[in-house]
Design a protein around this motif. Structure first.
Motif, PDB file in Angstrom:
ATOM      1  N   PRO A 564       0.815  -1.228   0.000  1.00  0.00           N
ATOM      2  CA  PRO A 564       0.000   0.000   0.000  1.00  0.00           C
ATOM      3  C   PRO A 564       0.843   1.271   0.000  1.00  0.00           C
ATOM      4  CG  PRO A 564      -0.888  -1.593   1.550  1.00  0.00           C
ATOM      5  CD  PRO A 564       0.416  -2.150   1.069  1.00  0.00           C
ATOM      6  N   HIS A 565       0.470   2.222  -0.842  1.00  0.00           N
ATOM      7  CA  HIS A 565       1.163   3.506  -0.935  1.00  0.00           C
ATOM      8  C   HIS A 565       0.195   4.534  -1.497  1.00  0.00           C
ATOM      9  CE1 HIS A 565       1.739   1.301  -4.727  1.00  0.00           C
ATOM     10  NE2 HIS A 565       1.578   2.478  -5.302  1.00  0.00           N
ATOM     11  N   LEU A 571       5.987   5.144  -3.123  1.00  0.00           N
ATOM     12  CA  LEU A 571       6.320   3.924  -3.851  1.00  0.00           C
ATOM     13  C   LEU A 571       7.824   3.826  -4.064  1.00  0.00           C
ATOM     14  CD1 LEU A 571       5.620   1.403  -5.458  1.00  0.00           C
ATOM     15  CD2 LEU A 571       5.109   2.854  -7.426  1.00  0.00           C
ATOM     16  N   HIS A 572       8.465   4.956  -4.377  1.00  0.00           N
ATOM     17  CA  HIS A 572       9.921   4.949  -4.583  1.00  0.00           C
ATOM     18  C   HIS A 572      10.651   4.526  -3.310  1.00  0.00           C
ATOM     19  CE1 HIS A 572      13.968   6.900  -4.920  1.00  0.00           C
ATOM     20  NE2 HIS A 572      13.901   6.265  -6.078  1.00  0.00           N
ATOM     21  N   SER A 610       2.967  -5.079 -17.063  1.00  0.00           N
ATOM     22  CA  SER A 610       2.430  -5.651 -15.824  1.00  0.00           C
ATOM     23  C   SER A 610       2.426  -4.700 -14.638  1.00  0.00           C
ATOM     24  CB  SER A 610       3.222  -6.916 -15.452  1.00  0.00           C
ATOM     25  OG  SER A 610       4.601  -6.607 -15.360  1.00  0.00           O
ATOM     26  N   THR A 611       3.406  -3.803 -14.550  1.00  0.00           N
ATOM     27  CA  THR A 611       3.472  -2.880 -13.404  1.00  0.00           C
ATOM     28  C   THR A 611       3.651  -1.453 -13.921  1.00  0.00           C
ATOM     29  OG1 THR A 611       5.847  -3.336 -13.204  1.00  0.00           O
ATOM     30  CG2 THR A 611       4.374  -4.589 -11.774  1.00  0.00           C
ATOM     31  N   LYS A 612       2.625  -0.956 -14.615  1.00  0.00           N
ATOM     32  CA  LYS A 612       2.699   0.367 -15.236  1.00  0.00           C
ATOM     33  C   LYS A 612       2.903   1.482 -14.214  1.00  0.00           C
ATOM     34  CE  LYS A 612      -0.215  -0.827 -19.194  1.00  0.00           C
ATOM     35  NZ  LYS A 612      -1.465  -0.528 -19.920  1.00  0.00           N
ATOM     36  N   GLU A 613       2.545   1.226 -12.966  1.00  0.00           N
ATOM     37  CA  GLU A 613       2.669   2.242 -11.923  1.00  0.00           C
ATOM     38  C   GLU A 613       4.121   2.660 -11.719  1.00  0.00           C
ATOM     39  OE1 GLU A 613       0.855   2.967  -7.427  1.00  0.00           O
ATOM     40  OE2 GLU A 613       0.475   1.109  -8.509  1.00  0.00           O
TER      41      GLU A 613
END
Length: 676
Positions: A564-565, A571-572, A610-613
């Protein structure tokens, strides 16, 4: 029950006109925590102690005095609507239930914006999800909310909270949710700070000094449970419409209001003490809430009182519930806190304890079932063993097969004779969707078409197991809906039967490595032991070091994204912590520039698929990999050279990293000059 307004003339003009108490129930969790089960059935229809979750939510709303409920349906919407149509809810005399259907909604925020456009909410309303179980009274919380709203029009929301039961193992709650930190004014009950963390020891809690200046006292809590029951003013819906960044109810909307100094909207809390309220958020909370129901903490929402139209249960000694028409062998042993559904039979010398057995199940002799959830029409042949497992409708376990702890068998799976399903495996006839528009539990196929292409059943996460079509003796077993004939999980008999396409092998290998890494994180396994396991997989699948490096890097980054972020900066920080923690493991499989370039190409692929974020953080994470000596300067410059000749569409991340690459060159030139 909420008291209805009488004929007595009130001093308050507002009380002269009765306004129906309304509620919004979100029948889509907009999450994927219950996959692979929710690829076939919506979460709100999954049985909780034999009853669909949504029925608990609706029963509580009716008992709390809600007169009108709008059920928002998205994933598997037709199934939800069909359930409501055949249940008591569409014809309930005290509560009107209306469905609102959407097929392109990707978040709770989108759902509330759509409801606002429908103009159906006319006053204060209750907001819950269809996986909520509660027996609390709303009278006091509603009264507090209304009184605050009279004095301050900015008091738009009241959250229901409850002290968590202490856990001797971790600081996380017994529901398996993230550690929650809240700052509350103890005098006014206003919520001033809210943060949920997967890792409670990550960093420090930083409060704005203005909170201390503006509030004479402050209560910092890390033992509160968010019940996800909110009493909202109608302005809440318009706030979502005014800000399209509000997607998640907590991470975006709630935190957004708490830091917004311009509008001045306020959120308050209402703490319950003796009542029950909880949300089925994950498999752990599914287990916990099921036990709470069996142990009657949710009274009157207990099996012998609230049947919702299914067969009535009788409560016996030691918390054993049973339907009237079950078939038990004389020497079958039924342990405490167990429920056995209508039409189920249990053979001789079988033992069942702390488990929920659904309707129409056939359990053979010498079977051991402990702490498990067996849904409807399941067949378990002689000598099987199950411990802490979930077994969905229509599953067949052949004789002497074993489910190790944590196994989940989705609908109509067949387990081969004497086969041992490894711990924490998830087995399904449906393959995880490759492409989707959001993180919601989207329907896998359009059931209205009457047909769908069902791919080969995926391999369990923790061990390679052959998936074969059911044996001839099962060919006449009935099947329904769009599913093909059932497939069973059996040990591989020879190498020629293992799927041999390169794509399949790569996919299975990556899943195995990911499962190994996840277990290492959960059980705090050391790097050297993880390397031994990955090397074993590498030999089994005939893979290269670059394949191992790519699979491990993907596993680390996927875990970061799933933690969770609320922002890219957060996230970084999560990525930085995980890469630093597992630096040795990643570096082990990067002996040369070739392997490092493969990881960079894998990273590009992840950012676009898969992890565009992670896409906006590509350059920052590349810099991090360089600073930790995981990716060398020569590698980055070689990658740049290869990309210079590529099409413009393939240069997106090269352009993003231009400044960093320029910095690398300048740093190298300065270093060379200093050496000279």
């Amino acid at each position: 029950m909420v008291q209805r307004k009488g004929s007595k003339v009130s001093e308050d003009a507002e009380d002269l006109t009765h306004v129906s108490l309304q509620a919004i129930l979100l029948a889509d969790s907009f999450a994927t925590k219950f996959r692979p089960i929710t690829l076939e059935r919506p979460k709100v229809l999954l049985p909780l102690v034999g009853i669909p979750m949504i029925d608990y939510s609706l029963a509580w709303l009716e008992s709390a005095g809600v007169e009108e409920v709008f059920v928002f349906c998205c994933a598997h919407s037709k199934q939800v609507i069909h359930h409501l149509e055949k249940s008591q809810w569409f014809k309930h005399p005290n509560m009107a239930v209306t469905t609102i259907e959407s097929h392109n909604t990707i978040s709770a925020g989108d759902a509330l914006r759509l409801i606002y456009e429908r103009n159906v909410i006319h006053g204060d309303f209750v907001l819950i999800t269809g996986d909520t179980v509660s027996n609390m009274s709303l009278v006091e919380a509603l009264q507090e909310h209304k009184e605050r709203k009279k004095k301050d029009s900015n008091a738009v929301m009241t959250m229901v909270v409850k002290k968590s039961k202490p856990s001797a193992i971790t600081h996380q709650s017994r529901l398996g949710t993230d550690e929650l930190f809240m700052a509350i004014n103890p005098d006014t009950k206003q919520l001033l700070y809210y943060e949920d963390r997967a890792d409670p020891f990550r960093g420090t809690i930083t409060l704005d000094k203005s909170l201390l200046i503006d509030n004479s006292s402050l209560s910092l809590c890390n033992d509160m449970q968010d019940c996800y029951i909110d009493i909202c003013a109608p302005e809440v819906l318009s706030l979502f419409t005014d800000n399209f960044d509000y997607q998640h109810l907590r991470r975006h909307f709630l935190k957004g209001l708490l830091v917004d100094d311009i509008m001045g909207y306020k959120i308050y809390t209402h703490e319950i003490h003796s009542n029950y309220a909880a949300k089925v958020d994950n498999f752990r909370s599914y287990d916990t809430i099921s036990k709470d129901i069996i142990q009657r903490w949710t009274y009157p929402l207990v099996p012998d009182i609230q049947s919702f139209g299914s067969s009535v249960m009788k409560l016996g000694r030691q918390g054993i519930y049973s339907a009237s028409d079950i078939g038990l062998s004389g020497n079958a042993q039924i342990g405490p806190f167990t429920l056995i559904g209508k039409g189920t039979t249990i053979g001789s010398n079988s033992k069942v304890s702390n488990s929920i057995i659904g309707e129409g199940c056939r359990i053979g002799s010498n079977v051991s079932i402990e702490g498990s959830y067996i849904w409807n029409d399941v067949t378990i042949e002689d000598g099987c063993k199950l411990k802490h497992a979930i077994v969905c409708d229509g599953v067949l376990m052949k004789a002497a097969s074993v489910l190790e702890p944590g196994v989940i068998l989705s609908f109509k799976v067949v387990i081969g004779k004497a086969f041992v399903v490894p711990a924490y495996s998830k087995v399904s006839l449906y393959e995880e969707p490759t492409f989707q528009d959001s993180d919601e539990e989207l329907e896998y196929a359009d059931s209205s078409s009457g047909m769908a292409e069902i791919p080969f059943a995926p391999i369990p996460e923790e061990k390679l197991a052959e998936i074969l079509q059911a044996a001839d003796d099962d060919s006449d077993r009935p099947h329904s809906g769009i599913l093909p004939p059932s497939e069973e999980l059996v040990p591989p008999s020879n190498e020629s039967e293992v799927p041999d396409t390169e794509d399949n092998i790569n996919e299975y290998f990556e899943k195995e490595v990911e499962a190994t890494f996840q277990r290492a994180v959960q059980e705090n396994i050391k790097d050297d032991n993880v390397i031994l396991e990955v090397n074993s997989l590498r030999l089994s699948y005939n893979m290269q070091a670059s394949d191992c490096a790519g699979a491990l890097f993907y596993s680390v980054m996927k875990l970061a994204v799933e933690t969770p972020h609320s922002s890219n900066s957060e996230l970084h920080k999560i990525v930085a912590k995980l890469i630093t923690t597992w630096k040795k493991l990643l570096k082990y499989y990067l002996p040369s520039i070739d392997e490092e370039i493969e990881v960079m190409l894998k990273f590009e692929e992840m950012c676009t698929e898969s992890t565009k974020e992670l896409s906006p953080l590509f350059s920052q994470i590349l810099h991090l990999l360089y600073s930790l000596d995981i990716i060398r300067e020569e590698t980055i410059l070689s990658w740049e050279s290869e990309k210079l000749e590529a099409d413009e569409a393939d240069k997106v991340f090269l352009k993003q990293a231009e400044s960093f690459i320029e910095w690398l060159r300048n740093a190298s030139e300065e270093e060379s000059e200093e050496e000279e």
